[in-house]
Design an enzyme around this catalytic site. Structure first.
Site, PDB file in Angstrom:
ATOM      1  N   GLN A   1       0.847  -1.201   0.000  1.00  0.00           N
ATOM      2  CA  GLN A   1       0.000   0.000   0.000  1.00  0.00           C
ATOM      3  C   GLN A   1       0.886   1.257   0.000  1.00  0.00           C
ATOM      4  O   GLN A   1       0.619   2.216   0.728  1.00  0.00           O
ATOM      5  CB  GLN A   1      -0.922   0.010   1.226  1.00  0.00           C
ATOM      6  CG  GLN A   1      -2.151  -0.868   1.086  1.00  0.00           C
ATOM      7  CD  GLN A   1      -3.160  -0.320   0.070  1.00  0.00           C
ATOM      8  OE1 GLN A   1      -3.218   0.860  -0.223  1.00  0.00           O
ATOM      9  NE2 GLN A   1      -3.975  -1.222  -0.477  1.00  0.00           N
ATOM     10  N   SER A   2       1.904   1.274  -0.817  1.00  0.00           N
ATOM     11  CA  SER A   2       2.873   2.363  -0.769  1.00  0.00           C
ATOM     12  C   SER A   2       2.317   3.690  -1.307  1.00  0.00           C
ATOM     13  O   SER A   2       1.911   3.785  -2.468  1.00  0.00           O
ATOM     14  CB  SER A   2       4.099   1.970  -1.598  1.00  0.00           C
ATOM     15  OG  SER A   2       4.940   3.088  -1.797  1.00  0.00           O
ATOM     16  N   ASN A   3       2.327   4.708  -0.445  1.00  0.00           N
ATOM     17  CA  ASN A   3       1.972   6.063  -0.902  1.00  0.00           C
ATOM     18  C   ASN A   3       3.049   6.579  -1.847  1.00  0.00           C
ATOM     19  O   ASN A   3       2.762   7.297  -2.799  1.00  0.00           O
ATOM     20  CB  ASN A   3       1.871   7.015   0.293  1.00  0.00           C
ATOM     21  CG  ASN A   3       0.790   6.607   1.263  1.00  0.00           C
ATOM     22  OD1 ASN A   3      -0.352   6.408   0.865  1.00  0.00           O
ATOM     23  ND2 ASN A   3       1.150   6.471   2.531  1.00  0.00           N
TER      24      ASN A   3
ATOM     25  N   CYS B   1       4.909   4.923  -3.965  1.00  0.00           N
ATOM     26  CA  CYS B   1       4.714   4.394  -5.325  1.00  0.00           C
ATOM     27  C   CYS B   1       3.579   5.138  -6.023  1.00  0.00           C
ATOM     28  O   CYS B   1       3.720   5.533  -7.186  1.00  0.00           O
ATOM     29  CB  CYS B   1       4.426   2.893  -5.282  1.00  0.00           C
ATOM     30  SG  CYS B   1       5.903   1.887  -4.945  1.00  0.00           S
TER      31      CYS B   1
END
Ligand SMILES: *Cc1c(COP(=O)(O)O)cnc(C)c1O
Length: 339
Positions: A75-77, A79
């Site tokens: 759930q990378s912000n 990325c």
């Protein structure tokens, strides 16, 4: 400090607001808590990575890249925001996703995963926890080169010296706002993860002679591991700026009491913080970062770490899309008698 000599793209056409939180401060019983709204930065929706990417993408374009490669958690912000910048610039974009919790990546998940697909990421390679991410990104870069592309690798969280310049710019923006609004802060509280935010802000404060202690709240590590990372980042930023200073070890301060049981997994203090800020100020925090950082601020306030009449600043670093992936965890806790 003159940042204009570094290539930069502009993704937010204004300073983010610096606001007082009267109802939250009252609920806490002091100190007086202010917020820097870096959740209102540009790029669908923006967050601290937006500031780093202004300089990282500026550099990528300056060296003639046509493809961005970066990495992060499922759930990378970081990325998502890198992809948003790539879309705006007409660049291609590839991710390497580290499954820090086995089996946690689901292509069909909501939140940031949904946005990866909506914004049209070119490829996602999923690798197990503990993979050497730099090597995994090099492998993607080799693939891009084989197809005549010009890749530019951005490290996890955008936390290198160039990315850290984004938070030097933030330090300068804050300095101006402190002066214009006439506030003398006692402490600044900020999340400390891949450390570009904490380290960049520290280099910016020292370089601009802003004499306010920065309190980092670890989101994945205790101080013994986190502080050296922050120190290294702050020093790399100071060196890139040519400040000619050694970052004092004593200027690096973090607390590790609020990230457990594990990076990205909920805890009760985070749930309380997310609910309290939503219900006193209608401001959304996220479960992975800002909820735990605010839990740290609340915990320190209750321990008497701050003076009750002091003004302190919480840096909101964004992350809202992840909130919707954790809806049941955040609201299950509210089924108590007090609510
Ligand atoms: C990445 C991130 C952080 C941590 O910032 P670092 O610069 O990696 O230390 C904090 N908050 C949010 C919402 C983030 O996405």
């Amino acid at each position: 400090m003159d940042l204009s000599r570094f290539p930069r793209r502009r993704y937010t056409p204004h300073a983010t607001p610096l606001e007082f939180l009267p109802r939250f401060s009252e609920a806490l019983g002091g100190p007086r808590v202010w917020i820097k709204r870096d959740d209102m930065l540009g790029l669908t929706p923006g967050g601290n990575k937006t500031r780093k990417l202004e300089f990282l993408v500026g550099d990528a374009l300056a060296v003639g890249a046509d493809t961005l490669i970066t990495c992060g958690a499922p759930q990378s912000n970081h990325c998502r925001i890198t992809l948003a910048a790539a879309v705006k610039e007409g660049l291609r974009c590839h991710f390497v996703i580290e499954e820090r919790i086995p089996g946690s990546y689901r292509a069909s998940a909501g939140g940031n995963n949904f946005l990866f697909r909506l914004l049209g990421v070119d490829s996602i390679s999923v690798v197990p926890a503990g993979t050497n991410m730099a090597e995994a990104m090099q492998a993607v870069a080799a693939r891009v080169r084989a197809e005549e592309g010009r890749p530019y690798i951005i490290p996890g969280g955008g936390s290198n010296a160039i990315g850290g310049l984004g938070y030097v710019a933030c330090a300068q923006e804050l300095q101006q706002q402190f002066f214009e609004q006439g506030i003398r802060f006692g402490h600044v509280v900020v999340g400390s993860g891949s450390s570009g935010t904490h380290g960049g802000l520290l280099a910016g404060f020292l370089g601009n002679h802003i004499d306010i202690p920065i309190v980092g709240i670890g989101v994945s590590r205790d101080p013994a591991e986190q502080d050296p990372l922050v120190h290294q980042e702050a020093q790399a930023v100071a060196d890139l700026l040519g400040l000619g200073i050694g970052i004092p070890r004593s200027a690096v301060l973090s607390f590790g009491n609020w990230w457990r049981p594990k990076y990205s997994l909920p805890n009760a203090a985070m749930v309380e913080a997310v609910q309290l800020l939503a219900r006193t100020e209608a401001i959304l925090l996220d479960p992975v970062y800002t909820g735990k950082v605010m839990a740290g601020l609340i915990g320190l306030a209750r321990e008497g770490y701050f003076r009750r009449d002091e003004d302190i600043l919480f840096v909101h670093t964004g992350g809202a899309p992840a909130l919707h992936v954790y809806e049941s965890e955040i609201l299950d806790e509210t089924r108590g008698p007090s609510l």
